[in-house]
Design an enzyme around this catalytic site. Structure first.
Site, mmCIF file in Angstrom:
data_model
loop_
_atom_site.group_PDB
_atom_site.id
_atom_site.type_symbol
_atom_site.label_atom_id
_atom_site.label_comp_id
_atom_site.label_asym_id
_atom_site.label_seq_id
_atom_site.Cartn_x
_atom_site.Cartn_y
_atom_site.Cartn_z
ATOM 1 C CB SER A 1 44.832 27.896 35.287
ATOM 2 O OG SER A 1 45.269 28.707 34.211
ATOM 3 C CE1 TYR B 1 35.049 30.584 28.268
ATOM 4 C CE2 TYR B 1 37.344 31.301 28.250
ATOM 5 C CZ TYR B 1 36.241 30.835 28.936
ATOM 6 O OH TYR B 1 36.314 30.627 30.295
ATOM 7 C CG PHE C 1 30.956 28.781 38.231
ATOM 8 C CD1 PHE C 1 30.364 29.677 39.117
ATOM 9 C CD2 PHE C 1 32.333 28.644 38.264
ATOM 10 C CE1 PHE C 1 31.132 30.404 40.017
ATOM 11 C CE2 PHE C 1 33.112 29.379 39.157
ATOM 12 C CZ PHE C 1 32.507 30.264 40.037
ATOM 13 C CG ASN D 1 42.971 33.608 31.751
ATOM 14 O OD1 ASN D 1 43.572 33.554 30.676
ATOM 15 N ND2 ASN D 1 42.417 32.532 32.287
ATOM 16 C CG HIS D 2 41.038 32.920 27.935
ATOM 17 N ND1 HIS D 2 42.284 32.785 27.352
ATOM 18 C CD2 HIS D 2 40.896 31.864 28.787
ATOM 19 C CE1 HIS D 2 42.867 31.678 27.816
ATOM 20 N NE2 HIS D 2 42.045 31.108 28.677
HETATM 21 N N1 LIG Z 1 38.472 26.112 35.191
HETATM 22 C C1 LIG Z 1 39.100 27.220 34.938
HETATM 23 O O1 LIG Z 1 40.305 27.343 35.131
HETATM 24 C C2 LIG Z 1 38.363 28.421 34.388
HETATM 25 C C3 LIG Z 1 39.107 29.529 33.961
HETATM 26 C C4 LIG Z 1 38.427 30.658 33.511
HETATM 27 C C5 LIG Z 1 37.038 30.676 33.521
HETATM 28 N N2 LIG Z 1 36.353 29.576 33.916
HETATM 29 C C6 LIG Z 1 34.880 29.621 33.858
HETATM 30 O O2 LIG Z 1 34.330 28.967 34.979
HETATM 31 C C7 LIG Z 1 33.168 28.244 34.594
HETATM 32 C C8 LIG Z 1 33.315 26.770 34.957
HETATM 33 O O3 LIG Z 1 34.501 26.277 34.337
HETATM 34 P P1 LIG Z 1 34.780 24.702 34.251
HETATM 35 O O4 LIG Z 1 36.252 24.560 34.137
HETATM 36 O O5 LIG Z 1 34.055 24.003 35.339
HETATM 37 O O6 LIG Z 1 34.149 24.383 32.829
HETATM 38 P P2 LIG Z 1 33.327 23.097 32.361
HETATM 39 O O7 LIG Z 1 33.304 23.132 30.883
HETATM 40 O O8 LIG Z 1 33.849 21.869 33.016
HETATM 41 O O9 LIG Z 1 31.860 23.385 32.928
HETATM 42 C C9 LIG Z 1 30.937 24.207 32.283
HETATM 43 C C10 LIG Z 1 29.571 23.564 32.396
HETATM 44 O O10 LIG Z 1 28.629 24.376 31.666
HETATM 45 C C11 LIG Z 1 27.703 23.510 31.057
HETATM 46 N N3 LIG Z 1 27.061 24.112 29.889
HETATM 47 C C12 LIG Z 1 27.586 24.268 28.640
HETATM 48 N N4 LIG Z 1 26.646 24.746 27.806
HETATM 49 C C13 LIG Z 1 25.515 24.898 28.535
HETATM 50 C C14 LIG Z 1 24.211 25.338 28.236
HETATM 51 N N5 LIG Z 1 23.853 25.707 26.994
HETATM 52 N N6 LIG Z 1 23.297 25.367 29.221
HETATM 53 C C15 LIG Z 1 23.627 24.979 30.483
HETATM 54 N N7 LIG Z 1 24.841 24.554 30.822
HETATM 55 C C16 LIG Z 1 25.775 24.506 29.868
HETATM 56 C C17 LIG Z 1 28.519 22.286 30.657
HETATM 57 O O11 LIG Z 1 27.675 21.143 30.485
HETATM 58 C C18 LIG Z 1 29.506 22.148 31.792
HETATM 59 O O12 LIG Z 1 29.073 21.214 32.765
HETATM 60 C C19 LIG Z 1 32.985 28.481 33.087
HETATM 61 O O13 LIG Z 1 32.073 29.550 32.901
HETATM 62 C C20 LIG Z 1 34.354 28.879 32.630
HETATM 63 O O14 LIG Z 1 34.297 29.705 31.486
HETATM 64 C C21 LIG Z 1 36.978 28.451 34.333
#
Ligand SMILES: NC(=O)c1ccc[n+]([C@@H]2O[C@H](COP(=O)([O-])OP(=O)(O)OC[C@H]3O[C@@H](n4cnc5c(N)ncnc54)[C@H](O)[C@@H]3O)[C@@H](O)[C@H]2O)c1
Length: 268
Positions: free
Chosen positions: A169, A140, A75, A116-117
């Site tokens: 989401s 992204y 994640f 979804n992106h």
């Molecule tokens: N929340 C949603 O609705 C949603 C929707 C689609 C996809 N996602 C995916 O789910 C995952 C978690 O989403 P989220 O909402 O918790 O996002 P978030 O941004 O809150 O968490 C992502 C985490 O990744 C860490 N990160 C960033 N760069 C990094 C690196 N170089 N090395 C290690 N860690 C790193 C950040 O510090 C952060 O804590 C992501 O991969 C996101 O793309 C989330």
């Protein structure tokens, strides 16, 4: 049947919005949960937790991170639209480092937080399944397409199985009209991860991560073997969301699966 817990399960992105939620929820799936992020995390609450700060862009560090792990919930990374140069290290190099490390250290199952992106440029009157051609809506989204392809390759070549969850989401509640369709409750996300970790023979499965919302744009027939049965629906939030002023009919959030992301950038 109660699933057999893993000995050590790695969660990347553990300091993030979903990571903090999953830290509690994944506990029962492994004797030890290894929590990792580039950002600071709350200290371990006992022997069942390990905290490892790690930059996904650092190949050697990721190899160390994955050593001794049975399965991974990936994640971590940039989770919004950003310039390509900011996405490259965490999301493109990072996912490659993670799968290479998984290969070297014998990890057999990965949950990949896709998005979804990857398909954001479909219009909201189009209903698609996992076989629909991807239509990424930004750098992204492109990075998540790459992650899915890495997952596919590592299964075909090395037998490492992945469930790529195209998360809609996932927040406590839907924040706008688009999210009435894309919302994924934390309970339904947890169920998807559980099904993804414990269903046998998933190969590389792509599943859309949405709750049982009234108007869904995504058909999970290709992931039927996961037996994902969402329990929640955005309908209970509809009145609250629709009390907000409605965006114009041609606003990207009203037209595209990916909403506002389709109109982000350019960044120069
Ligand atoms: N929340 C949603 O609705 C949603 C929707 C689609 C996809 N996602 C995916 O789910 C995952 C978690 O989403 P989220 O909402 O918790 O996002 P978030 O941004 O809150 O968490 C992502 C985490 O990744 C860490 N990160 C960033 N760069 C990094 C690196 N170089 N090395 C290690 N860690 C790193 C950040 O510090 C952060 O804590 C992501 O991969 C996101 O793309 C989330």
């Amino acid at each position: 049947m109660t699933p057999t817990p893993f000995k050590r399960l790695l969660l990347t992105g553990a300091a993030g919005g979903l990571g903090q939620v999953l830290r509690e929820r994944l506990k029962g799936y492994a004797e030890v949960l290894r929590l990792s992020d580039i950002a600071a995390m709350a200290p371990a609450t006992g022997a069942h937790e390990e905290i490892v700060e790690c930059d996904l862009a650092d190949k050697a560090a990721v190899h160390q991170l994955v050593e001794g792990v049975d399965a991974i919930c990936h994640f971590g990374g940039v989770s919004v639209e950003r310039p390509f140069e900011e996405i490259l290290g965490p999301n493109i190099c990072g996912v490659f480092h993670l799968y290479e490390a998984a290969r070297k250290h014998g990890v057999k199952r990965i949950i990949f937080a896709s998005s979804n992106h990857t398909i954001g440029f479909y219009q909201q009157d189009e209903r698609i399944d996992a076989h629909a051609l991807r239509r990424p809506d930004g750098y992204y989204g492109l990075s998540k397409c790459y992650g899915e392809d890495v997952a596919s390759f590592y299964f075909d070549r090395y037998g490492i199985e992945t469930v790529s969850i195209r998360i809609g989401s996932s927040f406590p509640e839907p924040q706008n009209r688009r999210m009435l369709s894309t919302w994924l409750s934390y309970d339904d996300l947890t169920q998807l991860i559980e099904r993804g970790l414990f269903t046998p023979d998933v190969g590389h499965t792509v599943v859309y991560g949405a709750s049982a919302n009234r108007d869904v744009w995504w058909d999970n027939r290709d992931a039927a073997h996961l037996n994902y049965q969402p329990k929640d629906s955005s309908e209970v939030f509809r009145a609250k969301v629709e009390a907000q002023p409605a965006p114009a009919a041609d606003d990207p959030s009203m037209v595209y699966h990916g909403g506002a992301f389709v109109a982000a950038g350019p960044f120069d």
